[in-house]
Scaffold this motif. Sequence first.
Motif, PDB file in Angstrom:
ATOM      1  N   LEU A  83       0.758  -1.283  -0.047  1.00 10.99           N
ATOM      2  CA  LEU A  83       0.081   0.149  -0.188  1.00 10.99           C
ATOM      3  C   LEU A  83       0.811   1.211   0.019  1.00 10.99           C
ATOM      4  CD1 LEU A  83      -2.829   1.230   0.230  1.00 10.99           C
ATOM      5  CD2 LEU A  83      -2.549   1.249   2.625  1.00 10.99           C
ATOM      6  N   VAL A  84       0.966   1.969  -1.010  1.00 10.83           N
ATOM      7  CA  VAL A  84       1.378   3.117  -1.097  1.00 10.83           C
ATOM      8  C   VAL A  84       0.719   4.200  -0.416  1.00 10.83           C
ATOM      9  CG1 VAL A  84       2.251   5.211  -2.960  1.00 10.83           C
ATOM     10  CG2 VAL A  84       2.747   2.696  -3.579  1.00 10.83           C
ATOM     11  N   ASP A  85       1.547   4.983   0.465  1.00 13.00           N
ATOM     12  CA  ASP A  85       0.714   6.103   1.186  1.00 13.00           C
ATOM     13  C   ASP A  85       1.529   7.553   0.901  1.00 13.00           C
ATOM     14  OD1 ASP A  85       3.152   6.031   2.779  1.00 13.00           O
ATOM     15  OD2 ASP A  85       2.166   4.794   4.283  1.00 13.00           O
ATOM     16  N   MET A  86       2.467   7.525   0.346  1.00 21.12           N
ATOM     17  CA  MET A  86       3.170   8.761   0.211  1.00 21.12           C
ATOM     18  C   MET A  86       3.950   8.692  -1.127  1.00 21.12           C
ATOM     19  SD  MET A  86       6.339  10.576   2.444  1.00 21.12           S
ATOM     20  CE  MET A  86       7.573   9.332   1.774  1.00 21.12           C
ATOM     21  N   LEU A  87       3.696   9.931  -2.020  1.00 22.65           N
ATOM     22  CA  LEU A  87       4.415  10.326  -3.249  1.00 22.65           C
ATOM     23  C   LEU A  87       4.875  11.644  -3.015  1.00 22.65           C
ATOM     24  CD1 LEU A  87       1.843   8.639  -5.548  1.00 22.65           C
ATOM     25  CD2 LEU A  87       4.320   7.638  -4.899  1.00 22.65           C
ATOM     26  N   THR A  88       6.127  11.654  -3.107  1.00 19.92           N
ATOM     27  CA  THR A  88       7.040  13.075  -3.483  1.00 19.92           C
ATOM     28  C   THR A  88       7.800  13.256  -4.470  1.00 19.92           C
ATOM     29  OG1 THR A  88       8.758  12.662  -1.824  1.00 19.92           O
ATOM     30  CG2 THR A  88       6.588  13.523  -0.767  1.00 19.92           C
ATOM     31  N   THR A  89       8.291  14.378  -4.865  1.00 21.78           N
ATOM     32  CA  THR A  89       9.306  14.273  -5.962  1.00 21.78           C
ATOM     33  C   THR A  89      10.265  13.328  -5.521  1.00 21.78           C
ATOM     34  OG1 THR A  89       8.702  16.892  -6.030  1.00 21.78           O
ATOM     35  CG2 THR A  89      10.777  15.874  -7.037  1.00 21.78           C
ATOM     36  N   ASP A  90      10.933  13.208  -4.465  1.00 17.90           N
ATOM     37  CA  ASP A  90      12.041  12.497  -4.535  1.00 17.90           C
ATOM     38  C   ASP A  90      11.717  11.110  -3.428  1.00 17.90           C
ATOM     39  OD1 ASP A  90      11.754  13.763  -2.012  1.00 17.90           O
ATOM     40  OD2 ASP A  90      14.062  14.739  -2.385  1.00 17.90           O
ATOM     41  N   ALA A  91      10.771  10.961  -2.871  1.00 24.21           N
ATOM     42  CA  ALA A  91      10.408   9.754  -2.086  1.00 24.21           C
ATOM     43  C   ALA A  91       9.179   9.119  -2.247  1.00 24.21           C
ATOM     44  CB  ALA A  91      10.623  10.282  -0.657  1.00 24.21           C
ATOM     45  N   THR A  92       9.046   7.951  -1.883  1.00 27.10           N
ATOM     46  CA  THR A  92       7.707   6.920  -1.831  1.00 27.10           C
ATOM     47  C   THR A  92       7.777   6.171  -0.626  1.00 27.10           C
ATOM     48  OG1 THR A  92       8.237   6.648  -4.161  1.00 27.10           O
ATOM     49  CG2 THR A  92       6.549   5.271  -3.196  1.00 27.10           C
ATOM     50  N   GLY A  93       6.500   6.342   0.060  1.00 26.62           N
ATOM     51  CA  GLY A  93       6.336   5.848   1.288  1.00 26.62           C
ATOM     52  C   GLY A  93       5.188   4.298   0.792  1.00 26.62           C
ATOM     53  N   VAL A  94       5.410   3.215   1.170  1.00 31.59           N
ATOM     54  CA  VAL A  94       4.681   2.157   1.052  1.00 31.59           C
ATOM     55  C   VAL A  94       4.792   1.039   2.048  1.00 31.59           C
ATOM     56  CG1 VAL A  94       6.643   1.038  -0.279  1.00 31.59           C
ATOM     57  CG2 VAL A  94       4.545   0.296  -0.712  1.00 31.59           C
ATOM     58  N   SER A  95       3.640   0.525   2.448  1.00 37.41           N
ATOM     59  CA  SER A  95       3.756  -0.550   3.301  1.00 37.41           C
ATOM     60  C   SER A  95       3.634  -1.822   2.973  1.00 37.41           C
ATOM     61  CB  SER A  95       2.515  -0.338   4.492  1.00 37.41           C
ATOM     62  OG  SER A  95       2.571   0.877   5.104  1.00 37.41           O
ATOM     63  N   ILE A  96       4.571  -2.818   3.319  1.00 40.98           N
ATOM     64  CA  ILE A  96       4.479  -4.167   2.636  1.00 40.98           C
ATOM     65  C   ILE A  96       4.252  -5.168   3.867  1.00 40.98           C
ATOM     66  CG2 ILE A  96       5.873  -5.739   1.741  1.00 40.98           C
ATOM     67  CD1 ILE A  96       5.649  -3.694  -0.249  1.00 40.98           C
ATOM     68  N   VAL A  97       3.353  -6.083   3.560  1.00 42.61           N
ATOM     69  CA  VAL A  97       3.028  -7.021   4.798  1.00 42.61           C
ATOM     70  C   VAL A  97       2.969  -8.310   4.213  1.00 42.61           C
ATOM     71  CG1 VAL A  97       0.449  -6.342   4.638  1.00 42.61           C
ATOM     72  CG2 VAL A  97       1.256  -7.585   6.586  1.00 42.61           C
ATOM     73  N   ASN A  98       3.236  -9.286   4.695  1.00 39.16           N
ATOM     74  CA  ASN A  98       3.223 -10.884   4.589  1.00 39.16           C
ATOM     75  C   ASN A  98       2.012 -11.238   5.566  1.00 39.16           C
ATOM     76  OD1 ASN A  98       3.288 -13.409   4.194  1.00 39.16           O
ATOM     77  ND2 ASN A  98       5.418 -13.745   5.044  1.00 39.16           N
ATOM     78  N   CYS A  99       0.796 -11.754   4.798  1.00 37.84           N
ATOM     79  CA  CYS A  99      -0.141 -12.036   5.208  1.00 37.84           C
ATOM     80  C   CYS A  99      -0.133 -13.526   5.784  1.00 37.84           C
ATOM     81  CB  CYS A  99      -1.664 -11.889   4.509  1.00 37.84           C
ATOM     82  SG  CYS A  99      -1.763 -10.286   3.862  1.00 37.84           S
ATOM     83  N   SER A 100       0.777 -14.214   5.339  1.00 31.86           N
ATOM     84  CA  SER A 100       0.912 -15.813   5.748  1.00 31.86           C
ATOM     85  C   SER A 100       1.657 -15.899   7.174  1.00 31.86           C
ATOM     86  CB  SER A 100       1.743 -16.392   4.818  1.00 31.86           C
ATOM     87  OG  SER A 100       1.985 -17.727   5.171  1.00 31.86           O
ATOM     88  N   ALA A 104       4.850 -10.857   9.005  1.00 31.15           N
ATOM     89  CA  ALA A 104       5.835  -9.425   9.457  1.00 31.15           C
ATOM     90  C   ALA A 104       5.300  -8.438   8.454  1.00 31.15           C
ATOM     91  CB  ALA A 104       7.061  -9.929   9.099  1.00 31.15           C
ATOM     92  N   GLY A 105       5.614  -7.171   8.731  1.00 29.85           N
ATOM     93  CA  GLY A 105       5.306  -6.149   7.857  1.00 29.85           C
ATOM     94  C   GLY A 105       5.873  -4.869   8.177  1.00 29.85           C
ATOM     95  N   ALA A 106       6.057  -3.760   7.471  1.00 25.29           N
ATOM     96  CA  ALA A 106       6.444  -2.757   7.669  1.00 25.29           C
ATOM     97  C   ALA A 106       6.224  -1.532   6.807  1.00 25.29           C
ATOM     98  CB  ALA A 106       8.096  -3.051   7.945  1.00 25.29           C
ATOM     99  N   ARG A 107       6.475  -0.124   7.329  1.00 28.12           N
ATOM    100  CA  ARG A 107       6.306   0.837   6.447  1.00 28.12           C
ATOM    101  C   ARG A 107       7.693   1.184   5.906  1.00 28.12           C
ATOM    102  NH1 ARG A 107       6.547   6.298   6.076  1.00 28.12           N
ATOM    103  NH2 ARG A 107       5.180   7.399   4.497  1.00 28.12           N
ATOM    104  N   LEU A 108       8.001   1.148   4.395  1.00 27.82           N
ATOM    105  CA  LEU A 108       9.264   1.623   4.149  1.00 27.82           C
ATOM    106  C   LEU A 108       9.008   2.976   3.207  1.00 27.82           C
ATOM    107  CD1 LEU A 108       9.998  -1.724   2.032  1.00 27.82           C
ATOM    108  CD2 LEU A 108      10.582  -1.214   4.444  1.00 27.82           C
ATOM    109  N   VAL A 109      10.127   3.656   3.447  1.00 22.98           N
ATOM    110  CA  VAL A 109      10.433   4.989   2.529  1.00 22.98           C
ATOM    111  C   VAL A 109      11.878   4.891   1.700  1.00 22.98           C
ATOM    112  CG1 VAL A 109      11.136   7.379   2.923  1.00 22.98           C
ATOM    113  CG2 VAL A 109       9.473   6.378   4.444  1.00 22.98           C
ATOM    114  N   LEU A 110      11.124   4.953   0.370  1.00 27.66           N
ATOM    115  CA  LEU A 110      12.230   4.902  -0.481  1.00 27.66           C
ATOM    116  C   LEU A 110      12.563   6.145  -1.176  1.00 27.66           C
ATOM    117  CD1 LEU A 110      10.496   2.036  -0.672  1.00 27.66           C
ATOM    118  CD2 LEU A 110      11.832   1.636  -2.613  1.00 27.66           C
ATOM    119  N   LYS A 111      13.996   6.619  -0.674  1.00 22.02           N
ATOM    120  CA  LYS A 111      14.492   7.815  -1.650  1.00 22.02           C
ATOM    121  C   LYS A 111      14.669   7.395  -3.146  1.00 22.02           C
ATOM    122  CE  LYS A 111      14.240  10.625   1.879  1.00 22.02           C
ATOM    123  NZ  LYS A 111      13.618  11.969   1.627  1.00 22.02           N
ATOM    124  N   MET A 112      14.436   8.361  -4.023  1.00 23.28           N
ATOM    125  CA  MET A 112      14.446   8.070  -5.272  1.00 23.28           C
ATOM    126  C   MET A 112      15.133   9.117  -6.195  1.00 23.28           C
ATOM    127  SD  MET A 112      10.797   6.143  -5.670  1.00 23.28           S
ATOM    128  CE  MET A 112      11.162   4.610  -6.784  1.00 23.28           C
TER     129      MET A 112
END
Length: 658
Positions: free
Chosen positions: A538-555, A600-608
């Motif tokens: 689930l993407v929750d942030m979009l900026t010029t140089d960053a993206t926020g996305v939560s990744i979760v393993n439902c298993s 497990a899961g986490a929110r990740l921030v990717l600088k781009m």
Amino acid sequence: MGTSRRDFLFGTTALALSAAVMPLTGAAAEAPLLEIGTPMAPPEWALLERALLDAHTPACEAFFARYYDQQTGFFQAIERWGGDDGPDDAIENVNDWPHLYQLGGSEKIRQLYELAYEGHVRQFTLAKTKDVPFARNGMYFKEFPVMMDWQHNGEGLSVFNIMGLGDPYSQKFRNRVRRFAGFYTGEDKDAPNYDPKHKIIRSLFNGSRGPLMRKATALDWAGDPIDLTGIDPSALLHGERSYEEMLAHFKDYTETTGDHPLNLEATGLVLNAYMLAHEPKYRAWIVEYVDAWVDRARANNDIVPTNIGYDGTIGGEAGGKWYGGTYGWSFSPIVPMTGKPEDRNRIPYAIVGFFNAYLLTGDDKYLDVWRRMTDRINANGKMIDGKMQYPTMYGDKGWYSFKPAKWAVGAQDIYLLSMKPSDRARAPDHPFFQYLDGKNPAFPVTALRGALDHIRDTAEAVRADQTLPDTRFVDTVMDYNPASVSALIMLMQGGAHVGRPGWSEKSPHVGGALQFSRLRYFDPDARRPGVPPDVAALVDMLTTDATGVSIVNCSPTEARTVTIQGGAYGEHQILSIAEGTGSARPVNARSVTVRLAPGAGARLVLKMRRYANPPTLDFPWGGPLTDAALSSEPARFAEDSRKDIRTPPARQNGTLAY
């Protein structure tokens, strides 16, 4: 011409392009950079996302079983040529199925849309007209429409143009990409569509047999005569009740000579060819052709004209009128059933050509063409009956067909591409934007539930449908297609479903569009595109140089590994990745691999650094390919066997195994 950041960084030489794709290789593309072990109970959005991906498989299987021959892939309906119903509509019945697969849909979906594509190619190569002159030897030649306008050509390629995201290593796909591009770059001498001197595609009607160098007739558009007795009137979606009304529908569609902005959709074919092996000739053609349209708009008071003459002059085949021609700014033909005019300006479809050039180069001038045109159009707004209204058409008497809303075609897409506040100001508000602003937290759940509703509704329509192959046309049941991907593209990939204006499944499908998104996912264990089983994003942030996305393993029992790529085609460079509020780890590659422990899961921030890389169809673990062998393709296209240019890859348990 302007110089983009990408030109500065990578240049256009073969050596520089080869070096640019090197981040795809090496152990870093395989080994997880980040291990996520923090427990996360699957949120509602994650469970809905997985349910939506899974629900598509039985729905698509039921749709395919109802309307397609299971062995040949032929669509079971009346086979006709024309703008009302034709070959393009047959393959459109599986629109968005390649999107589903590249998101993480099942291998079965890939198998079905590939069978449908192969079936429709064979079906309409065999199908012939009796009266329409240019299709008497087959509606397809060299596996491509003989000649038609790019509203319809583009619609017929809406599946093909995305198939490279699913399996770019298919020899058959790669041969077709090169062949189709050659119809427009001048490499196929039997299809002289392009005039390099004047930088035009010579006719609104064009294809594998070249351009139609005369005015079109109603017959060319309507197809051969047909007796509609016994056929459900609803089978013709435009509402005609007889063949005479079908001809009347197209009686004003004659001004087709010269270039038209709809032809910009052909850039999608050439961009796919470029993304196979980064051959400079394909990049050069796209830049040359789209730049010609940039110059035409600049010379026409920032409005993209709708007719270019054989000599390259604006309005040259429409009596000097920049707004003339079929599907032009002034095209409001009479509807035979009502006797009233209906606006059919198709300039909005041309936007994909400018987007393709932007994806290729990162040069903002291609978006600026559309911004400047938007501002020019809206500057002609006026008060009508006490309300401000804005034009959508232009004719001999000036602007007309005023509407309450400002002209904003493509404004939402442009904002997601540029992330400029000024572009956001032009764009109509959307629940996705509200969600990104933190003002609509319920949007993911609402949108995913809406997509599930679409699957349920279309499944009910398929079960209730009483049509038979000899009582329906190829577009009769198009709305029963269960695929619903707009919400998934937004929420999982931070992207725009450019093929659906306004990002709604109810809007008409614009052909010729590629995928434009901030992220893309791969399953490195299964060696296939899409999120692995049980994984939701689930993407929750979009900026010029960053993206926020939560990744979760439902298993709760199985660990999963997912590769996250910057952009649908690796065009964005991922500089670093951080888990939660933790410190960032350097990446400096097109993709990064993450390992998720069970539950497990986490929110990740990717600088781009966005649009830093030449786009590619290659998978993250594949490495750049040199496929010069494709230049000598089989002459008998229908018998071109499916083999891959790397070893094996064999299909094992329904997935690609290398």
